[in-house]
Design an enzyme around this catalytic site. Structure first.
Site, PDB file in Angstrom:
ATOM      1  N   VAL A 145       0.826  -1.209   0.000  1.00  0.00           N
ATOM      2  CA  VAL A 145       0.000   0.000   0.000  1.00  0.00           C
ATOM      3  C   VAL A 145       0.859   1.257   0.000  1.00  0.00           C
ATOM      4  O   VAL A 145       0.658   2.177  -0.795  1.00  0.00           O
ATOM      5  CB  VAL A 145      -0.941   0.012   1.222  1.00  0.00           C
ATOM      6  CG1 VAL A 145      -1.715   1.329   1.290  1.00  0.00           C
ATOM      7  CG2 VAL A 145      -1.904  -1.157   1.160  1.00  0.00           C
TER       8      VAL A 145
ATOM      9  N   ASP B  60      10.176   3.654   6.182  1.00  0.00           N
ATOM     10  CA  ASP B  60       9.979   2.268   6.604  1.00  0.00           C
ATOM     11  C   ASP B  60      11.076   1.902   7.584  1.00  0.00           C
ATOM     12  O   ASP B  60      12.220   2.302   7.407  1.00  0.00           O
ATOM     13  CB  ASP B  60       9.999   1.320   5.397  1.00  0.00           C
ATOM     14  CG  ASP B  60       9.397  -0.030   5.707  1.00  0.00           C
ATOM     15  OD1 ASP B  60      10.001  -0.779   6.490  1.00  0.00           O
ATOM     16  OD2 ASP B  60       8.318  -0.341   5.188  1.00  0.00           O
TER      17      ASP B  60
ATOM     18  N   ARG C  72      14.640  -2.980   3.093  1.00  0.00           N
ATOM     19  CA  ARG C  72      13.575  -2.550   2.185  1.00  0.00           C
ATOM     20  C   ARG C  72      13.882  -1.160   1.640  1.00  0.00           C
ATOM     21  O   ARG C  72      13.740  -0.907   0.442  1.00  0.00           O
ATOM     22  CB  ARG C  72      12.242  -2.551   2.943  1.00  0.00           C
ATOM     23  CG  ARG C  72      11.060  -1.933   2.185  1.00  0.00           C
ATOM     24  CD  ARG C  72      10.687  -2.756   0.986  1.00  0.00           C
ATOM     25  NE  ARG C  72       9.420  -2.322   0.421  1.00  0.00           N
ATOM     26  CZ  ARG C  72       8.941  -2.740  -0.741  1.00  0.00           C
ATOM     27  NH1 ARG C  72       9.624  -3.606  -1.469  1.00  0.00           N
ATOM     28  NH2 ARG C  72       7.775  -2.310  -1.185  1.00  0.00           N
TER      29      ARG C  72
ATOM     30  N   THR D 101      -2.498  -4.055   9.516  1.00  0.00           N
ATOM     31  CA  THR D 101      -3.446  -4.244  10.616  1.00  0.00           C
ATOM     32  C   THR D 101      -3.917  -5.697  10.577  1.00  0.00           C
ATOM     33  O   THR D 101      -5.014  -5.988  10.107  1.00  0.00           O
ATOM     34  CB  THR D 101      -4.644  -3.292  10.493  1.00  0.00           C
ATOM     35  OG1 THR D 101      -5.137  -3.327   9.139  1.00  0.00           O
ATOM     36  CG2 THR D 101      -4.261  -1.877  10.841  1.00  0.00           C
TER      37      THR D 101
ATOM     38  N   THR E  81      -6.475  -0.630   6.886  1.00  0.00           N
ATOM     39  CA  THR E  81      -7.833  -1.130   7.093  1.00  0.00           C
ATOM     40  C   THR E  81      -8.071  -1.418   8.571  1.00  0.00           C
ATOM     41  O   THR E  81      -7.230  -2.037   9.231  1.00  0.00           O
ATOM     42  CB  THR E  81      -8.062  -2.416   6.282  1.00  0.00           C
ATOM     43  OG1 THR E  81      -7.818  -2.130   4.898  1.00  0.00           O
ATOM     44  CG2 THR E  81      -9.486  -2.915   6.448  1.00  0.00           C
TER      45      THR E  81
ATOM     46  N   CYS F 202      -6.485  -9.192   3.168  1.00  0.00           N
ATOM     47  CA  CYS F 202      -7.727  -8.408   3.208  1.00  0.00           C
ATOM     48  C   CYS F 202      -8.954  -9.276   3.479  1.00  0.00           C
ATOM     49  O   CYS F 202      -9.560  -9.211   4.538  1.00  0.00           O
ATOM     50  CB  CYS F 202      -7.905  -7.650   1.892  1.00  0.00           C
ATOM     51  SG  CYS F 202      -6.720  -6.308   1.666  1.00  0.00           S
TER      52      CYS F 202
ATOM     53  N   ARG G 122       1.129 -13.508   2.354  1.00  0.00           N
ATOM     54  CA  ARG G 122       0.414 -13.206   3.587  1.00  0.00           C
ATOM     55  C   ARG G 122      -0.849 -14.051   3.714  1.00  0.00           C
ATOM     56  O   ARG G 122      -1.682 -14.081   2.826  1.00  0.00           O
ATOM     57  CB  ARG G 122       0.046 -11.726   3.638  1.00  0.00           C
ATOM     58  CG  ARG G 122       1.236 -10.797   3.793  1.00  0.00           C
ATOM     59  CD  ARG G 122       0.817  -9.350   3.691  1.00  0.00           C
ATOM     60  NE  ARG G 122       0.310  -9.020   2.372  1.00  0.00           N
ATOM     61  CZ  ARG G 122      -0.240  -7.837   2.052  1.00  0.00           C
ATOM     62  NH1 ARG G 122      -0.362  -6.914   2.975  1.00  0.00           N
ATOM     63  NH2 ARG G 122      -0.657  -7.612   0.835  1.00  0.00           N
TER      64      ARG G 122
END
Length: 628
Positions: A228, A246, A251, A297, A332, A472, A543
């Protein structure tokens, strides 16, 4: 196939732990409804009761009872996938908190007040949730994750434009009010829902004179550079000075070299964003006037929201807030979380007041991993703010970089609910298809042909059965059910959909076993190949992938399981899931005389599509696709 020290009992899928567990704060009705969902109840809910006899034959030798699985004397180790990547989340949270405290003790650099003052030092080099940030472990990034960061090598000592009298007064007041703050403090309460007094303070405007959001030019900080955050930073970096932060230095280093290991952004995306830079140094984001938080989240092992990454990000940003700043959340979460959890944290750390000194907003992310068509700029962006003025500012900001346009809603809670609803709807629709698949299988009907026939109707919705993973669809419904239960509402359909989808690895494993037996193949010691470890096609995202669950179910039946996926990070799969994943060239070289008794295809990436799966099998074999 795997490091045995990372594997739990073959029947780790104890249905009690795979469903929503409840803490003391939740209603007795919800606790009662779910706590007694044993394997037998789950099978009954999912349509397995009609095949119980067959399942008993398949699992009589290798299955463990719920009683033995839960026995305190069991010496089975728990794999990292079952620990919700808690270690990664913990370390990320610690890093966040440490950085936030460091900032408080040695005050951050003054904020640049103009585009010209900072643009000169920015190169085009270049999440919390890097790649798989998934879920659960802290993420200011998800377990497989990239965590929030900014490179200390970036020079933030830009020449500052002259301050107006109003700005000087505001800055002086802010610094004086924080003179004695020695460290970042977390709220005294651990509750995710603040008391009534705090809630009223967050939801109402102060009678005193309020400060307006700072005018352009903006300096934007994006916290978290995963699936995201990175597209967000690159998009804003085309027009505004943008700092992508980050906490994962590795990364950040790859992004500074214009590389994205998640595969979401290419070289051209970096070249089109000349005003973006990346860093893991928290001091670099102190000059921002707008903070966009895009941290993971996930859900905890008990299926309740894990807001540790969000809390860490709020602590970090709160230590840098100044009068007139705006904080927009993209992560989210459940409706009311921004006002009742995030805003009080920001107020507590910054010693500023919402809607008087600073503002918050919510703009739900709509990133679809591996989708090269529906990208950030091609999807309408929902926006909202803590008051009308901030909502208008936030909407104008997003509209300036999103060609598809924006949709400003009346409140932050509406924006939060819209995101949760989008994903919960898909979860429920897929659950219906999964349950229909189970039903038609007991009737010995071909689900693929049934779907083909149903699709001839113009308004038939194109949903398909399969394993429901990802960060998600398999996570957000738990956020909705959490806030629902806190408010005394029991979301029966939402809960049952989760039960059905969590049961799919069990159903698929047994269906595949029946096909092997139908082909005359003994299950004990049969060598099988599972194709596709990621949760969706042409995506490197691991994930919440359900393939490890599927592998455990297959192994519990006595099968020797190997996995093929040439796209994912195989080292990470080994580290996080204890599974050795093959790539196509290894598979072709190793097959030879040791051919497979069966192939179970979960997802077939384009890079692996050239493989003739049947050529890897013995003369007698079983071939099955997870999604018919």
């Amino acid at each position: 196939m795997r490091d045995k020290s990372l594997i739990a009992s073959p029947h780790f899928l104890d249905r009690r732990s795979s469903l929503i567990s409840l803490r003391g704060s939740q209603s007795k009705r919800y606790r009662s409804a779910l706590a007694d969902v044993s394997l037998g109840v789950l099978e009954s809910h999912s349509g397995f009761d009609k095949t119980a006899k067959i399942d008993k034959q398949l699992t009589s030798k290798n299955s463990l009872t719920l009683k033995s699985t839960n026995s305190p004397t069991s010496n089975s180790a728990t794999p990292r996938i079952l620990e919700e990547e808690s270690q990664a989340l913990f370390s990320a949270k610690q890093s966040y908190s440490t950085q936030a405290k460091s900032i408080n003790q040695s005050r951050a650099l003054p904020k640049a007040r103009s585009l010209e003052s900072v643009q000169g030092d920015w190169g085009v080099k270049g999440g919390i949730r890097s790649r798989a940030c998934q879920a659960a472990p802290l993420s200011p990034l998800e377990k497989n994750s990239s965590k929030v960061s900014l490179e200390s090598s970036v020079d933030c000592h830009a020449v500052q434009a002259p301050l107006t009298m109003t700005e000087k007064h505001a800055k002086s007041s802010k610094m004086d009010s924080r003179k004695n703050v020695q460290s970042v403090k977390t709220p005294a309460k651990d509750s995710r829902i603040c008391d009534e007094k705090t809630r009223q303070s967050c939801n109402s405007f102060n009678n005193a004179q309020s400060t307006s959001p700072k005018p352009m030019p903006y300096t934007i900080a994006v916290i978290g550079l995963g699936y995201v955050g990175l597209p967000l930073a690159l998009t804003f970096g085309t027009k505004y000075p943008t700092i992508g932060f980050d906490i994962n230095p590795t990364r950040v280093k790859e992004l500074q070299e214009k590389l994205d290991s998640s595969g979401e952004c290419g070289l051209q995306d970096f070249l089109q964003a000349p005003l973006v830079r990346f860093s893991s140094n928290p001091n670099d984001i102190a000059q921002a006037t707008i903070y966009l938080i895009a941290v993971p989240t996930p859900i905890a092992k008990d299926k309740l929201p894990d807001l540790s990454c969000l809390q860490s990000a709020c602590e970090l940003v709160g230590s840098m807030l100044q009068v007139g700043d705006i904080v927009v959340f993209e992560s989210t979460t459940y409706p009311t979380c921004t006002r009742t959890f995030c805003a009080p944290l920001l107020e507590s750390i910054s010693k500023l007041q919402l809607n008087r000194d600073f503002f918050v907003g919510y703009s739900p992310e709509r990133i679809n991993p591996a989708d090269k068509i529906h990208r950030l700029s091609q999807v309408v962006k929902i926006t909202s703010g803590s008051n009308k003025e901030s909502a208008a500012t936030i909407d104008k900001l997003y509209a300036s970089v999103i060609p598809a346009g924006t949709h400003c809603v009346s409140s932050i809670e509406i924006a939060e609910a819209s995101k949760a609803l989008e994903n919960a709807q898909r979860d429920i629709n897929i659950a219906f298809m999964n349950e229909a698949y189970m039903l038609f299988d007991t009737l010995e009907l071909d689900m693929a042909e049934i779907l083909q026939a149903a699709r001839t109707k113009w308004n038939f919705l194109p949903f398909y059965p399969g394993l429901v993973g990802g960060h998600c669809i398999s996570v957000d419904p738990y956020y909705l059910s959490y806030i629902a239960e806190l408010k005394g509402f029991s979301p029966k359909l939402l809960t049952k959909a989760r039960i059905v989808n969590e049961a799919m690895p069990h159903f698929i494993a047994r269906k595949f076993a029946k096909q092997l037996e139908s082909a005359g193949i003994s299950l004990q010691g049969a060598r099988v190949l599972v194709v596709g470890f990621a949760f969706k096609k042409d995506c490197r995202d691991m994930r919440n992938t359900k393939v490890p669950h599927l592998c455990y179910e297959l192994e519990s039946l006595g099968l020797q399981v190997e996995v093929l996926d040439s796209l994912i990070d195989r080292d990470r799969a080994k580290l996080e899931y204890g599974i050795c994943v093959l790539e196509s060239k290894q598979l072709i070289a190793a097959s030879g005389d040791n051919s497979y008794d069966g192939v179970l295809c979960n997802v077939l990436h384009t890079c692996d599509a050239r493989i003739d799966l049947t050529s890897l099998c013995k003369p007698r074999y079983a071939l099955m696709f997870v999604s018919p």
